[in-house]
Design an enzyme around this catalytic site. Structure first.
Site, PDB file in Angstrom:
ATOM      1  N   GLU A  82       0.839  -1.200   0.000  1.00 31.44           N
ATOM      2  CA  GLU A  82       0.000   0.000   0.000  1.00 31.44           C
ATOM      3  C   GLU A  82       0.872   1.248   0.000  1.00 31.44           C
ATOM      4  O   GLU A  82       1.932   1.289   0.627  1.00 31.44           O
ATOM      5  CB  GLU A  82      -0.902  -0.011   1.237  1.00 31.44           C
ATOM      6  CG  GLU A  82      -1.822  -1.221   1.246  1.00 31.44           C
ATOM      7  CD  GLU A  82      -2.873  -1.184   2.343  1.00 31.44           C
ATOM      8  OE1 GLU A  82      -3.843  -1.928   2.239  1.00 31.44           O
ATOM      9  OE2 GLU A  82      -2.724  -0.423   3.317  1.00 31.44           O
ATOM     10  N   CYS A 102       3.644   8.596   0.203  1.00 33.98           N
ATOM     11  CA  CYS A 102       4.161   7.801   1.315  1.00 33.98           C
ATOM     12  C   CYS A 102       4.381   6.386   0.788  1.00 33.98           C
ATOM     13  O   CYS A 102       3.426   5.704   0.407  1.00 33.98           O
ATOM     14  CB  CYS A 102       3.134   7.829   2.445  1.00 33.98           C
ATOM     15  SG  CYS A 102       3.544   6.766   3.817  1.00 33.98           S
ATOM     16  N   CYS A 109       6.470  -6.131   7.974  1.00 27.97           N
ATOM     17  CA  CYS A 109       7.599  -5.605   8.753  1.00 27.97           C
ATOM     18  C   CYS A 109       7.955  -6.611   9.827  1.00 27.97           C
ATOM     19  O   CYS A 109       7.082  -7.275  10.380  1.00 27.97           O
ATOM     20  CB  CYS A 109       7.201  -4.264   9.383  1.00 27.97           C
ATOM     21  SG  CYS A 109       8.576  -3.438  10.221  1.00 27.97           S
ATOM     22  N   CYS A 113       6.035  -3.548  16.160  1.00 25.07           N
ATOM     23  CA  CYS A 113       5.667  -2.484  17.110  1.00 25.07           C
ATOM     24  C   CYS A 113       4.198  -2.647  17.512  1.00 25.07           C
ATOM     25  O   CYS A 113       3.350  -2.950  16.669  1.00 25.07           O
ATOM     26  CB  CYS A 113       5.887  -1.105  16.498  1.00 25.07           C
ATOM     27  SG  CYS A 113       7.610  -0.819  16.059  1.00 25.07           S
ATOM     28  N   CYS A 116       1.254  -0.692  15.589  1.00 24.93           N
ATOM     29  CA  CYS A 116       1.297  -0.539  14.134  1.00 24.93           C
ATOM     30  C   CYS A 116       0.633  -1.714  13.408  1.00 24.93           C
ATOM     31  O   CYS A 116       0.940  -2.872  13.691  1.00 24.93           O
ATOM     32  CB  CYS A 116       2.761  -0.419  13.704  1.00 24.93           C
ATOM     33  SG  CYS A 116       2.991  -0.365  11.933  1.00 24.93           S
ATOM     34  N   CYS A 333      -0.746   6.981   8.959  1.00 22.15           N
ATOM     35  CA  CYS A 333       0.465   6.328   9.443  1.00 22.15           C
ATOM     36  C   CYS A 333       0.124   5.119  10.296  1.00 22.15           C
ATOM     37  O   CYS A 333      -0.709   5.179  11.185  1.00 22.15           O
ATOM     38  CB  CYS A 333       1.255   7.283  10.322  1.00 22.15           C
ATOM     39  SG  CYS A 333       2.286   8.353   9.387  1.00 22.15           S
TER      40      CYS A 333
HETATM   41  N1  SAH Z   1       9.261   1.560   9.986  1.00 20.54           N
HETATM   42  C1  SAH Z   1       9.485   2.948   9.957  1.00 20.54           C
HETATM   43  C2  SAH Z   1       8.661   3.675   8.903  1.00 20.54           C
HETATM   44  C3  SAH Z   1       7.245   3.237   8.719  1.00 20.54           C
HETATM   45  S1  SAH Z   1       6.147   3.635  10.011  1.00 20.54           S
HETATM   46  C4  SAH Z   1       9.270   3.549  11.328  1.00 20.54           C
HETATM   47  O1  SAH Z   1       8.798   2.856  12.198  1.00 20.54           O
HETATM   48  O2  SAH Z   1       9.643   4.698  11.513  1.00 20.54           O
HETATM   49  C5  SAH Z   1       5.913   5.383   9.782  1.00 20.54           C
HETATM   50  C6  SAH Z   1       5.484   6.119  11.049  1.00 20.54           C
HETATM   51  O3  SAH Z   1       4.154   5.783  11.443  1.00 20.54           O
HETATM   52  C7  SAH Z   1       6.373   5.785  12.244  1.00 20.54           C
HETATM   53  O4  SAH Z   1       6.707   6.929  12.977  1.00 20.54           O
HETATM   54  C8  SAH Z   1       5.475   4.889  13.040  1.00 20.54           C
HETATM   55  O5  SAH Z   1       5.874   4.811  14.356  1.00 20.54           O
HETATM   56  C9  SAH Z   1       4.132   5.556  12.843  1.00 20.54           C
HETATM   57  N2  SAH Z   1       2.994   4.743  13.213  1.00 20.54           N
HETATM   58  C10 SAH Z   1       2.917   3.400  13.287  1.00 20.54           C
HETATM   59  N3  SAH Z   1       1.694   3.010  13.699  1.00 20.54           N
HETATM   60  C11 SAH Z   1       0.979   4.140  13.890  1.00 20.54           C
HETATM   61  C12 SAH Z   1      -0.355   4.403  14.291  1.00 20.54           C
HETATM   62  N4  SAH Z   1      -1.194   3.422  14.563  1.00 20.54           N
HETATM   63  N5  SAH Z   1      -0.761   5.688  14.374  1.00 20.54           N
HETATM   64  C13 SAH Z   1       0.091   6.702  14.050  1.00 20.54           C
HETATM   65  N6  SAH Z   1       1.355   6.515  13.643  1.00 20.54           N
HETATM   66  C14 SAH Z   1       1.797   5.252  13.577  1.00 20.54           C
HETATM   67 FE1  SF4 Z   2       7.582  -1.686  11.334  1.00 23.36          FE
HETATM   68 FE2  SF4 Z   2       5.359  -0.404  11.949  1.00 23.36          FE
HETATM   69 FE3  SF4 Z   2       7.321  -0.571  13.722  1.00 23.36          FE
HETATM   70 FE4  SF4 Z   2       7.629   0.987  11.546  1.00 23.36          FE
HETATM   71  S1  SF4 Z   2       6.141   1.283  13.208  1.00 23.36           S
HETATM   72  S2  SF4 Z   2       9.105  -0.463  12.421  1.00 23.36           S
HETATM   73  S3  SF4 Z   2       6.474  -0.236  10.060  1.00 23.36           S
HETATM   74  S4  SF4 Z   2       6.128  -2.297  12.929  1.00 23.36           S
END
Ligand code: SAH
Ligand code: SF4
Length: 342
Positions: A82, A102, A109, A113, A116, A333
């Site tokens: 996506e 984006c 991944c 986290c 996410c 995000c």
């Molecule tokens: N893996 C990288 C880039 C992709 S995530 C990273 O973690 O930085 C891009 C951004 O979206 C990151 O700052 C991540 O922490 C944030 N993000 C992830 N889940 C989210 C959510 N549910 N709401 C808002 N931001 C989120």
């Molecule tokens: Fe991976 Fe989501 Fe964590 Fe970014 S925020 S490192 S995309 S699991």
């Protein structure tokens, strides 16, 4: 679309032809080699067979406005990723219009986290440089029809860009090229969960791209709970590497901080964060959590956000709050996780 064997197909052709072919795809944005009238017919036919230019993308439009479009792109092996287009300042003068894509850097991944959606879907593979570029081209073609262009690219889609370092950097160099999409390096941002080697290597690239670090907690115990990568790369080490990056590049670094109700959004958390962030060229970007259906996780209520911001302001920390795009189409995000990815 498959540009991975373009170089190979062009072997035996006159040297300038490769440059010409690349420019047609990446600058003129042709969608079929049939449009490449400057190339010999036979070559066009061969290219259509071996380097097809069609992109299998499905668009999901935001209902709340035309400011966000999500694309689900099917890759050659059937996996889906996506990408999102965010349009800023559409009602303003041309100079103020911005179109940010984006992009995803991986299918899924490995980082897991807690907040996410991508992190919950598991991991399939990293994307090639052309698969990264394909996402930008998809939206560039759409925008061309409106006489607009992609002005910015952020690596904030699915995946951890620094775990696909070489392809991400190779893609950036192509996106940045004048004979290609010509997207300024300063208009390109990489967001990482804190992979130290990636931060270190980026400092050596001599590329003026922006670096963003997903912080989300002001101390190790909480950060390790939210982001398991913190066990391997604790806060202190990440920040040490960032300081080294700033020393080498003199570039500002953005720290992303997700506000989660009752978890990391108290005034005490803000004070701890302020202590860490009060450094030259540090910049905090507050993001209110976009719901991903995780139990126990909720966005911070506006009053908590206000109190949190007050603390940062009083402490003299540089910060901003991120505008939320495309929540209704799960394009914001952390919400990217195609149901059909696997
Ligand atoms: N893996 C990288 C880039 C992709 S995530 C990273 O973690 O930085 C891009 C951004 O979206 C990151 O700052 C991540 O922490 C944030 N993000 C992830 N889940 C989210 C959510 N549910 N709401 C808002 N931001 C989120
Ligand atoms: Fe991976 Fe989501 Fe964590 Fe970014 S925020 S490192 S995309 S699991």
């Amino acid at each position: 679309m498959n540009l991975s064997n373009l170089d190979e197909v062009m072997v035996g052709e006159q040297e300038y032809r490769l440059k010409q072919a690349r420019e047609l795809v990446l600058k003129s944005l042709i969608e079929n080699w049939g449009e490449a009238i400057g190339l010999p017919l036979q070559l066009r036919e061969k290219l259509n067979k071996e380097c097809p230019l069609d992109i299998k993308g499905e668009i999901i439009q935001s209902e709340s406005g035309k400011d966000a479009l999500k694309a689900v792109i099917t890759l050659d092996d059937g996996l889906k990723i996506e990408s999102v287009l965010m349009k800023h300042g559409q009602d303003s003068a041309d100079a103020e219009k911005r179109n940010t894509v984006c992009v995803s850097s991986q299918v899924g991944c490995t980082m897991g986290c807690a907040f996410c959606a991508t992190g919950s879907m598991g991991f399939k593979r990293s994307l090639t440089k052309w698969e990264i570029i394909e996402q930008v081209i998809f939206f560039a073609r759409l925008l061309k029809k409106e006489n607009q262009r992609v002005s910015n690219v952020v690596f904030m889609g699915m995946g951890e860009p620094f775990l696909n370092y070489d392809n991400v950097i190779a893609a950036i160099r192509i996106l940045n090229d004048k004979g290609s999409l010509n997207i300024g390096a300063r208009k390109i941002s990489i967001s990482t969960c804190g992979v130290i080697e990636g931060i270190r290597n980026l400092a050596q690239e001599n590329l003026q791209v922006n670096l963003a670090i997903s912080l989300h907690a002001p101390e190790d115990e909480l950060r390790s709970k939210l982001m398991p990568i913190n066990i391997k790369y604790p806060l202190k080490e990440v920040l040490k590497e960032v300081d080294e990056y700033i020393r080498k590049t003199s570039r500002q670094v953005m720290f992303e901080y997700l506000l989660l109700k009752g978890i990391n959004d108290s005034e005490e958390d803000a004070e701890k964060l302020a202590k860490l962030m009060k450094k030259p060229l540090y910049f905090v970007n507050l993001i209110v959590y976009n719901p991903t259906g995780k139990r126990g996780l909720e966005p911070s209520p506006s009053n908590n956000v206000k109190l949190f911001k007050n603390v940062l302001e009083k402490s003299g920390v540089e910060f901003s709050e991120r505008y939320r795009f495309g929540r209704d189409i799960k394009a914001a995000c952390g919400q990217l996780a195609s149901k059909n990815s696997f």
